[in-house]
Structures are given as C-alpha cells and as structure tokens.
Design a protein around this motif. Sequence first.
Motif, PDB file in Angstrom:
ATOM      1  N   ASN A  37       0.780  -1.241   0.000  1.00 20.48           N
ATOM      2  CA  ASN A  37       0.000   0.000   0.000  1.00 20.48           C
ATOM      3  C   ASN A  37       0.814   1.296   0.000  1.00 20.48           C
ATOM      4  OD1 ASN A  37      -2.873  -0.980   0.285  1.00 20.48           O
ATOM      5  ND2 ASN A  37      -1.849  -2.104   1.929  1.00 20.48           N
ATOM      6  N   LEU A  38       2.105   1.221   0.230  1.00 16.69           N
ATOM      7  CA  LEU A  38       2.902   2.434   0.416  1.00 16.69           C
ATOM      8  C   LEU A  38       2.826   3.399  -0.757  1.00 16.69           C
ATOM      9  CD1 LEU A  38       4.846   4.063   2.159  1.00 16.69           C
ATOM     10  CD2 LEU A  38       6.721   2.781   1.097  1.00 16.69           C
ATOM     11  N   ILE A  39       3.010   2.923  -1.957  1.00 21.38           N
ATOM     12  CA  ILE A  39       3.046   3.817  -3.112  1.00 21.38           C
ATOM     13  C   ILE A  39       1.722   4.545  -3.297  1.00 21.38           C
ATOM     14  CG2 ILE A  39       3.346   3.952  -5.617  1.00 21.38           C
ATOM     15  CD1 ILE A  39       5.955   3.539  -3.951  1.00 21.38           C
ATOM     16  N   ASP A  40       0.594   3.820  -3.191  1.00 22.48           N
ATOM     17  CA  ASP A  40      -0.712   4.471  -3.324  1.00 22.48           C
ATOM     18  C   ASP A  40      -0.927   5.509  -2.226  1.00 22.48           C
ATOM     19  OD1 ASP A  40      -1.353   3.032  -5.593  1.00 22.48           O
ATOM     20  OD2 ASP A  40      -2.521   1.522  -4.511  1.00 22.48           O
ATOM     21  N   GLU A  41      -0.480   5.210  -1.018  1.00 23.61           N
ATOM     22  CA  GLU A  41      -0.657   6.149   0.091  1.00 23.61           C
ATOM     23  C   GLU A  41       0.233   7.388  -0.090  1.00 23.61           C
ATOM     24  OE1 GLU A  41      -2.933   6.111   2.469  1.00 23.61           O
ATOM     25  OE2 GLU A  41      -3.761   4.224   1.731  1.00 23.61           O
ATOM     26  N   LEU A  42       1.459   7.198  -0.567  1.00 21.60           N
ATOM     27  CA  LEU A  42       2.323   8.356  -0.851  1.00 21.60           C
ATOM     28  C   LEU A  42       1.713   9.211  -1.960  1.00 21.60           C
ATOM     29  CD1 LEU A  42       5.864   6.674  -0.788  1.00 21.60           C
ATOM     30  CD2 LEU A  42       4.884   8.182   0.958  1.00 21.60           C
ATOM     31  N   ALA A  43       1.259   8.562  -3.025  1.00 21.33           N
ATOM     32  CA  ALA A  43       0.698   9.283  -4.178  1.00 21.33           C
ATOM     33  C   ALA A  43      -0.552  10.067  -3.805  1.00 21.33           C
ATOM     34  CB  ALA A  43       0.396   8.298  -5.303  1.00 21.33           C
ATOM     35  N   ALA A  44      -1.284   9.609  -2.800  1.00 19.48           N
ATOM     36  CA  ALA A  44      -2.519  10.278  -2.385  1.00 19.48           C
ATOM     37  C   ALA A  44      -2.251  11.548  -1.569  1.00 19.48           C
ATOM     38  CB  ALA A  44      -3.380   9.311  -1.572  1.00 19.48           C
ATOM     39  N   ARG A  45      -0.989  11.802  -1.252  1.00 15.44           N
ATOM     40  CA  ARG A  45      -0.639  12.934  -0.400  1.00 15.44           C
ATOM     41  C   ARG A  45       0.308  13.873  -1.150  1.00 15.44           C
ATOM     42  NH1 ARG A  45      -2.038   8.645   2.311  1.00 15.44           N
ATOM     43  NH2 ARG A  45      -3.091   8.910   4.317  1.00 15.44           N
TER      44      ARG A  45
END
Length: 160
Positions: A43-51
Amino acid sequence: MIDVIRAHYDDRAHASALVDLLDAYARDPAGGGEPLSDFARVNLIDELAARPFIFSVLAFDSATPVGLINAIEGFSTFACRPLVNVHDVVVMPSHRGRGIAAQLFAEVEAIARERGACKLTLEVLSGNRAARALYEKLGFDDYRLDPGMGHAQFMQKWLD
C-alpha cells in the motif's frame, strides 16, 4: 555515474525502487532491524501518491536503485511558510561514502525552495554518528530557540 531524480509514484520502476530501498533501510539496525510489513509493501506507493505534500527523490547507479529520501511538507507557524521534513534517508551499503546522500539532499533542497519552504528538518538517532556527521556537514544543527532552553528532542507516542 549516479543519477538523482524526483520519483514518480506512477512509474513502476520508481515505485519498485522506492519500496525495495525503504525495505532495505527498515532491515538495517538504523531503521529498526525489521522488514517492511506486507501491508506497507502493498500500500505504500498508493498512500504516498494520495498525499501531494509528500515527495521522494531516488538515486540510481545505471539501472540499480542505490539511494532514497522521502520528504514531507509541513508548516512553520513562526515563519508562516512551509518547511520540509526529511523523513527517510537511504543509501545502500555498497554505495556509501560516494557522496550520494549529499546529492539526494541537494535535490530535496531544490524542491523545498521551489515550494517556498523556510527550512529543512530531520530526525537522527543519537547513536548514528555517521549520519549525524553528514547532516552537520550539510548545514544541519540541533533545533533551538533560546540557548538557555536547550535543544529540541524528537519524541513519539504510538497510537496502536
């Protein structure tokens, strides 16, 4: 030749490099000595991209990822301007001592200036003397306002 680039979270090679480098750092004693959880890896990449207030900088030796900084924009109420907190600094052991961290920091500083940031901040473990020496060489110092009040200490409280 080391290439330092701004990571694009939607680029599969960048995403893979970021997760692998962060996992290597997490496994290192300076990073806690434990691998990233499966949840974080997925999930890290999606969570970084969402911020939009988070950005990452990568270093590659040819096609091999060798360095990473993850940075998070915050805000200085005293300066009434953004600040950038350097959250993770990773250079693979095989490439340490070659100036890669300084190159990563130069790119982070350029991005911070583009964002109008007033300063860079970071945390360093007291036992990580090599990192502390590098940060001091790059111009970092303990945070203090009034010398009589001492310097700031980073603290945490886990919520789960």
